[in-house]
Design an enzyme around this catalytic site. Structure first.
Site, short mmCIF file in Angstrom:
data_model
loop_
_atom_site.label_atom_id
_atom_site.label_comp_id
_atom_site.label_asym_id
_atom_site.label_seq_id
_atom_site.Cartn_x
_atom_site.Cartn_y
_atom_site.Cartn_z
N LYS A 294 11.65 6.04 -9.10
CA LYS A 294 11.53 4.63 -8.77
C LYS A 294 12.77 4.22 -7.99
O LYS A 294 13.89 4.24 -8.52
CB LYS A 294 11.39 3.78 -10.04
CG LYS A 294 11.22 2.29 -9.74
CD LYS A 294 11.03 1.50 -11.02
CE LYS A 294 10.85 0.02 -10.74
NZ LYS A 294 10.66 -0.78 -11.97
N LYS A 347 7.43 5.46 -6.82
CA LYS A 347 7.34 4.05 -6.45
C LYS A 347 8.53 3.69 -5.57
O LYS A 347 9.66 4.01 -5.94
CB LYS A 347 7.34 3.19 -7.72
CG LYS A 347 7.24 1.70 -7.48
CD LYS A 347 7.28 0.94 -8.80
CE LYS A 347 7.20 -0.58 -8.56
NZ LYS A 347 7.25 -1.34 -9.82
N SER A 373 3.79 -4.22 -4.20
CA SER A 373 3.43 -5.55 -3.70
C SER A 373 3.80 -5.75 -2.24
O SER A 373 3.05 -6.38 -1.48
CB SER A 373 4.11 -6.61 -4.57
OG SER A 373 5.53 -6.45 -4.57
#
Length: 428
Positions: A294, A347, A373
């Site tokens: 991440k 991510k 997003s």
């Protein structure tokens, strides 16, 4: 002569597909119910005159035997038309064909050939739909994420899940918008058994026992500081103390019925500690999807607006990975796999295809990718401005994530690809 043909007085009920499962090849099967007794065989006497009348003849009126005799004798009918190569435009040079044994375009020259040799595919089973939930009854639109809402934890939530299931999507991940009054420096609301997430899990599992519920294991939605961990007075994020809280959060979610808990906080040692905590409470079958790689990315902005979870100070660079780093992902992959992770997640998604491929090549575990997003909002904005074809870009972006090695994709577009593949256009 006597022929045996099946005879059945049974009535067969009509059936039809009620959603795209029936006509898009998404693994559906249909049983055709019958009523009445089993079919029985009945002998029917056919006369020689009837048998002669039933001789199969070609459209020209000649029998198959006559046509076969002509073929043996070399008498073939003239072709109805001769296929000709379409004329090239004026000015095209007349040249000898290139001397090439291999022409890759041969396998791309028609839609049927392209489909036959397509190496990567997308199905609803590959998709996980993130759901933003809040305590209110009404759905609240998220300004930075067109088409996404904070869902009322009962009615709006259930309606969204119904829509997803209609197109074959059965996996969901929950993200709560927690009231400020419930936030604290240590995030104790994260492991409240009657909190928003556990209540939502129980509701979903009661209504849809067969769905897969993923949960987020992190303190930032519950922290008054907006960080993924407990913050010391000098601004240092405490690692081991945070992991202790995360273990209690994961157990609370498993107790409510979560299928997969997903530690997204990037604290060292979290996966092993959570695995031990789950096993100690008897939740051996609850899986862990670790946010293995991440990155401290700028693509998370709209998500943090949706949950009001921006850090109150500083950034998350002391625990999330540097976007410039590649080999570091190998360290995180090896650590999480050794600690007992069942799924490894990368991510963001599209900007990190190389990391997805790196993870795929270095682990036998399932690989997940999160189309975050910022990726979603860019595609939506480009489509709204007619700068891109939103549907085609959305499908291409997801196909790229699959091609890079992702087994599952967390995406806010999850309801749309199945509808597109069914020929129904973008789902509303």
């Amino acid at each position: 002569m006597a022929s045996t043909v099946p005879f059945s007085p049974a009535k067969v009920q009509m059936f039809q597909a009620t959603n795209c499962h029936g006509h898009a090849g998404f693994g559906s099967s249909f049983a055709v119910p019958r009523t009445g007794p089993r079919p029985r065989s009945v002998a029917v006497r056919v006369s020689s005159e009837q048998e002669a009348a039933a001789t199969v003849r070609a459209p020209s009126g000649r029998s198959i035997e006559e046509c076969e005799a002509d073929a043996v004798a070399g008498r073939f009918p003239a072709p109805s038309c001769v296929c000709q190569t379409p004329k090239a435009p004026d000015g095209t040079p007349e040249i000898r064909p290139l001397d090439m044994a291999k022409r890759p375009r041969r396998n791309r020259r028609s839609p049927a050939l392209r489909a036959a040799f397509q190496e990567t595919s997308i199905s609803p089973a590959n998709l996980v739909l993130p759901l933003f939930i809040h305590e209110g009854e009404e759905d609240a639109p998220i300004g930075a994420m067109p088409g996404c809402f904070r869902l009322g934890w009962q009615h709006g939530l259930l309606a969204e899940v119904y829509k997803a299931r209609d197109v074959g999507v059965n996996s969901f991940v929950l993200f709560p918008k927690v009231p400020d009054a419930l936030k604290s420096p240590t995030g104790v609301e994260a492991y409240n058994d009657n909190g928003l997430v556990p209540r939502t899990i129980r509701l979903l599992k009661d209504k849809f026992p067969d769905i897969i519920v993923y949960t987020d294991v992190a303190l930032d939605p519950y922290s008054s500081d907006g960080h993924d961990g407990i913050v010391r007075k000098d601004g240092v994020i405490l690692n081991d103390e945070t992991v202790y809280q995360l273990c209690k959060q994961a157990v609370s979610q498993a107790r409510a019925g979560a299928d997969v808990v997903s530690p997204s906080n990037m604290m060292d040692g979290r996966v092993g500690a959570i695995r031990s905590a789950l096993d100690a409470e008897g939740f051996n079958d609850v899986s862990i999807m670790s946010y293995t790689a991440k990155y401290a990315s700028s693509f998370y902005g709209p998500f943090r607006e949706a949950l009001d979870s921006n850090p109150r100070f500083g950034d998350k660079k002391t625990y999330q990975m540097n976007p410039a780093n590649y080999r570091e992902a190998l360290l995180e992959t090896a650590a999480d796999e050794a600690e007992g992770a069942d799924i490894l997640l990368v991510k963001p998604g599209l900007p990190y295809l190389d990391i997805i491929r790196l993870s795929r090549d270095n682990s036998a575990l399932p690989i997940a990718a999160y189309q975050v997003s910022g990726e979603y909002s860019m595609i939506k904005a480009g489509g709204a401005l007619n700068m891109i074809d939103e549907e085609k870009v959305m499908m291409e972006s997801l196909m790229c994530l699959r091609r890079a090695g992702a087994d599952v994709i967390l995406t806010y577009f999850a309801r749309q690809p199945p509808a597109v593949l069914c020929g129904m256009g973008t789902a509303k």
